[in-house]
Enzyme design. Structure first.
Site, mmCIF file in Angstrom:
data_model
loop_
_atom_site.group_PDB
_atom_site.id
_atom_site.type_symbol
_atom_site.label_atom_id
_atom_site.label_comp_id
_atom_site.label_asym_id
_atom_site.label_seq_id
_atom_site.Cartn_x
_atom_site.Cartn_y
_atom_site.Cartn_z
ATOM 1 N N TYR A 93 -69.215 94.003 19.314
ATOM 2 C CA TYR A 93 -67.972 93.344 19.727
ATOM 3 C C TYR A 93 -67.649 92.171 18.799
ATOM 4 O O TYR A 93 -68.499 91.313 18.545
ATOM 5 C CB TYR A 93 -68.102 92.835 21.158
ATOM 6 C CG TYR A 93 -66.833 92.995 21.949
ATOM 7 C CD1 TYR A 93 -66.761 93.889 23.012
ATOM 8 C CD2 TYR A 93 -65.688 92.282 21.617
ATOM 9 C CE1 TYR A 93 -65.592 94.052 23.736
ATOM 10 C CE2 TYR A 93 -64.516 92.440 22.321
ATOM 11 C CZ TYR A 93 -64.466 93.328 23.386
ATOM 12 O OH TYR A 93 -63.298 93.494 24.086
ATOM 13 N N ASP A 206 -65.504 90.894 35.042
ATOM 14 C CA ASP A 206 -64.386 91.828 35.070
ATOM 15 C C ASP A 206 -64.945 93.230 35.309
ATOM 16 O O ASP A 206 -66.159 93.412 35.481
ATOM 17 C CB ASP A 206 -63.523 91.727 33.811
ATOM 18 C CG ASP A 206 -64.259 92.045 32.516
ATOM 19 O OD1 ASP A 206 -65.325 92.696 32.572
ATOM 20 O OD2 ASP A 206 -63.762 91.649 31.442
ATOM 21 N N CYS A 207 -64.072 94.233 35.340
ATOM 22 C CA CYS A 207 -64.504 95.564 35.784
ATOM 23 C C CYS A 207 -65.568 96.165 34.868
ATOM 24 O O CYS A 207 -66.603 96.656 35.331
ATOM 25 C CB CYS A 207 -63.306 96.493 35.922
ATOM 26 S SG CYS A 207 -62.419 96.871 34.385
ATOM 27 N N SER A 208 -65.333 96.109 33.567
ATOM 28 C CA SER A 208 -66.298 96.713 32.649
ATOM 29 C C SER A 208 -67.504 95.809 32.435
ATOM 30 O O SER A 208 -68.593 96.286 32.098
ATOM 31 C CB SER A 208 -65.632 97.035 31.311
ATOM 32 O OG SER A 208 -65.011 95.894 30.754
ATOM 33 N N ASP A 225 -66.298 97.634 26.967
ATOM 34 C CA ASP A 225 -64.979 97.804 27.567
ATOM 35 C C ASP A 225 -64.821 99.166 28.231
ATOM 36 O O ASP A 225 -65.483 100.142 27.853
ATOM 37 C CB ASP A 225 -63.891 97.627 26.509
ATOM 38 C CG ASP A 225 -63.731 96.182 26.074
ATOM 39 O OD1 ASP A 225 -64.216 95.280 26.789
ATOM 40 O OD2 ASP A 225 -63.110 95.953 25.019
ATOM 41 N N HIS A 258 -59.372 100.452 33.378
ATOM 42 C CA HIS A 258 -60.152 100.031 34.545
ATOM 43 C C HIS A 258 -61.283 101.023 34.772
ATOM 44 O O HIS A 258 -61.164 102.217 34.463
ATOM 45 C CB HIS A 258 -59.263 99.956 35.792
ATOM 46 C CG HIS A 258 -59.970 99.343 36.975
ATOM 47 N ND1 HIS A 258 -60.332 98.024 37.025
ATOM 48 C CD2 HIS A 258 -60.404 99.894 38.145
ATOM 49 C CE1 HIS A 258 -60.938 97.774 38.165
ATOM 50 N NE2 HIS A 258 -61.006 98.885 38.863
ATOM 51 N N HIS A 271 -66.324 98.161 42.477
ATOM 52 C CA HIS A 271 -65.669 97.709 41.244
ATOM 53 C C HIS A 271 -65.204 96.266 41.386
ATOM 54 O O HIS A 271 -65.218 95.681 42.476
ATOM 55 C CB HIS A 271 -64.486 98.618 40.899
ATOM 56 C CG HIS A 271 -63.346 98.553 41.891
ATOM 57 N ND1 HIS A 271 -62.028 98.708 41.521
ATOM 58 C CD2 HIS A 271 -63.331 98.349 43.238
ATOM 59 C CE1 HIS A 271 -61.245 98.607 42.588
ATOM 60 N NE2 HIS A 271 -62.011 98.395 43.636
#
Length: 300
Positions: A93, A206-208, A225, A258, A271
């Site tokens: 990343y 966050d979701c990921s 991600d 998502h 989630h």
């Protein structure tokens, strides 16, 4: 997209740091995380500030996490992060962190200690004075030795400290076998935690990020991600999804944005839904079902 094998030149030397799009991205409200205070940063973010993180911050890095330093500029470091595979860069990343948050990597070891409670404390001696508190879940540090249920770990920048609770010791590996039910149990510990864009620590996810650190804590590096997680996962037909698989979601004509865990109960998902909502294990809403596009498996 397999996990990268980029060699690290530096490591994160603070509890948690945020990876920014540019050195100019942080706002005044982000001062706590620039001072390496993830708890204070999360507490400072109201709904408007949390929404404003989209487009300026991408992820977070934990104590001891390796990075490759590419460039220095006015107190900032442009880096790639090999433990967070990304389609944006094959080395890991990409982004910017304060240069002061980086130091030399810790000494290597064949074993590592991983924090498996929400937070842990590093101490000078087992049960003794703290060296550093608020060390986040999924922080990984090489083990120098063990004694009486405590682990002496190597620290980035040199030196050692003791973990005496909230950790487990395992073989140092980024691709250990992972059991689907174990991953789910790791993710469930965060039910009720507030969603935070770019969050990947015990103070916001966050979701990921929820998916990534649930696997990382068990010894498996997966992409950071949602889209990259979908690309890397083994595809699973929606009518063959099992507990621990991942559901992927996208708005019509858009890429996947998502991700959440299948729980084994029909239409129930675990989630981090989005800003203003905490991590939950709950039935998918009708709107969410309309954007469900695919499923995949990362536990193989």
């Amino acid at each position: 997209m397999p996990p990268t094998t980029t060699s690290a030149t530096h490591a994160v030397g603070v509890r948690t740091t945020t990876l920014w799009r540019t050195p100019e991205s942080p706002r005044p409200i982000d001062a706590p995380i620039l001072a390496a205070d993830p708890r204070g940063w999360a507490a400072a973010q109201d709904r408007e500030a949390r929404l404003g993180l989209d487009g300026i911050a991408d992820t977070q890095l934990l104590l001891g996490e390796p990075v490759e330093l590419l460039e220095e500029r006015d107190g900032w470091a442009r880096v790639v992060v090999p433990w967070q595979p990304s389609g944006a860069d094959p080395r890991g990343y990409p982004g910017w962190v304060p240069l002061a948050h980086l130091t030399t990597p810790p000494a290597a070891s064949v074993e590592e200690a991983v924090v498996v409670e929400s937070t842990a404390v590093l101490r000078r001696t087992p049960g003794g004075p703290p060296v550093l508190d608020d060390v986040s879940y999924a922080t990984i540090l090489p083990v120098a030795s063990q004694a009486d249920g405590a682990a002496l770990v190597h620290l980035p920048g040199g030196g050692q400290a003791w973990l005496d609770e909230g950790f487990l010791v395992r073989k140092a590996s980024r691709q250990l076998p992972v059991d689907a039910s174990a991953v789910l149990e790791q993710a469930r510990r965060f039910v009720g935690l507030d969603y935070l864009w770019s969050g990947m620590c015990a103070f916001g996810l966050d979701c990921s990020g929820l998916v990534h650190i649930s696997f990382r804590a068990l010894g498996r590096v997966v992409p950071r991600d949602a889209k990259d997680q979908a690309d890397f996962a083994e595809p699973v037909p929606l009518d063959e999804v099992q507990a621990g698989d991942l559901f992927f979601f996208a708005k019509p004509g858009k890429e996947i944005s998502h991700v959440g865990f299948a729980t084994g109960a029909e239409s129930v998902i675990l989630h981090a839904p989005g800003t203003g909502n905490p991590v939950e294990e709950a039935p998918m809403s009708g709107r969410r079902k309309q954007t469900l596009t695919s499923a995949g498996r990362l536990t193989v």
